[in-house]
Design an enzyme around this catalytic site. Structure first.
Site, mmCIF file in Angstrom:
data_model
loop_
_atom_site.group_PDB
_atom_site.id
_atom_site.type_symbol
_atom_site.label_atom_id
_atom_site.label_comp_id
_atom_site.label_asym_id
_atom_site.label_seq_id
_atom_site.Cartn_x
_atom_site.Cartn_y
_atom_site.Cartn_z
ATOM 1 N N LYS A 83 0.850 -1.447 0.449
ATOM 2 C CA LYS A 83 -0.390 0.338 -0.013
ATOM 3 C C LYS A 83 1.085 1.226 -0.282
ATOM 4 O O LYS A 83 1.904 0.632 1.087
ATOM 5 C CB LYS A 83 -0.569 -0.259 1.671
ATOM 6 C CG LYS A 83 -1.929 1.148 0.871
ATOM 7 C CD LYS A 83 -2.877 0.541 2.588
ATOM 8 C CE LYS A 83 -4.689 1.175 1.979
ATOM 9 N NZ LYS A 83 -4.726 1.358 3.652
HETATM 10 C C1 E4P Z 1 -8.127 2.177 3.490
HETATM 11 O O1 E4P Z 1 -7.584 1.504 3.042
HETATM 12 C C2 E4P Z 1 -7.782 2.660 5.082
HETATM 13 O O2 E4P Z 1 -7.330 1.449 5.354
HETATM 14 C C3 E4P Z 1 -9.597 3.350 5.466
HETATM 15 O O3 E4P Z 1 -10.165 2.271 4.660
HETATM 16 C C4 E4P Z 1 -9.367 4.545 5.796
HETATM 17 O O4 E4P Z 1 -10.490 4.654 6.708
HETATM 18 P P1 E4P Z 1 -10.879 5.836 7.416
HETATM 19 O O5 E4P Z 1 -10.786 7.059 6.831
HETATM 20 O O6 E4P Z 1 -12.506 5.916 8.271
HETATM 21 O O7 E4P Z 1 -9.523 5.666 8.271
#
Ligand code: E4P
Length: 217
Positions: A83
């Site tokens: 990522k």
């Molecule tokens: C995506 O890969 C992120 O880990 C996640 O969806 C972020 O979500 P949040 O905005 O609720 O922290």
């Protein structure tokens, strides 16, 4: 449509995996913090539970250090998906990983142009953050729709991974637009089943069945 679980909690992952509903997992530095565990150990455990892609996020922001962290994370398991931040340094690493046949997830996507860049770099997934856009009174779902149109226009193979999901309605709307994947907290996945008429109907059927005095099998 594929379902990913947005968590680094292995108990939650095991529970939902047993239902056969989990196609992959996404984590981020905040979720690793919440797990209270070491990133190497927790990611390894998740990769042993889930066959599909498990996103592990780099913490570096410059090319050399992103590469160093990427090479470390890649050794954890075959199903690791790296990522990367949606920056030019992140895109550069994305291109290299794509050429090597490794999976990538370009994260923190807030515009269609950023998604276009991720697709140009050959990303496996791009993660538009719906909830965080809604939080500042913008329309997260409109972004998913714009990216869908652009990717379809050019037959880009990058998959749209709808992220920052806050409600069951987000899941339905992302599915209607045609997001390839939704990554959601386990509590939202559990909410997808809920309807009071299902509960009430089941209660009535069970009561009537008891009255028949019959047994199946
Ligand atoms: C995506 O890969 C992120 O880990 C996640 O969806 C972020 O979500 P949040 O905005 O609720 O922290």
């Amino acid at each position: 449509m594929k379902f990913f679980i947005d968590t680094a909690n292995t108990d939650e992952i095991r529970e939902l995996n047993d239902l056969g509903l989990v196609d992959g997992v996404t984590t981020n530095p905040s979720l690793i913090l919440k797990s209270g565990r070491n990133i190497n150990e927790v990611i390894k455990d998740i990769c042993n539970i889930i066959k599909g892609p498990v996103s592990a996020e780099v913490a570096a922001t410059d090319y050399d250090n992103i590469m160093r962290e990427t090479n470390h994370l890649l050794k954890i398991a075959e199903n690791i998906c790296i990522k990367l931040p949606l920056t030019f340094d992140g895109l550069r690493v994305c291109k290299i990983l794509t050429e090597k046949g490794r999976k990538t997830n370009m994260t923190l996507c807030f515009t269609a142009n950023q998604a276009l860049l991720a697709a140009k770099a050959g990303a496996t997934f791009v993660s538009p953050f719906i909830g965080r856009l809604d939080d500042i009174n913008l329309n997260g779902m409109k972004l998913i729709s714009e990216i869908r149109t652009i990717f379809d226009n050019y037959a880009f193979r990058t998959e749209i991974l709808a992220a920052s999901i806050r409600t069951a309605n987000h899941v339905k709307e992302a599915a209607l637009i045609g997001a390839d994947i939704v990554t959601m907290p386990s509590i939202i996945l559990k909410q997808l089943i809920n309807h009071p008429l299902t509960d009430k109907g089941l209660e009535i059927f069970l009561a009537d069945w008891t009255k028949t005095g019959q047994k199946i099998g």
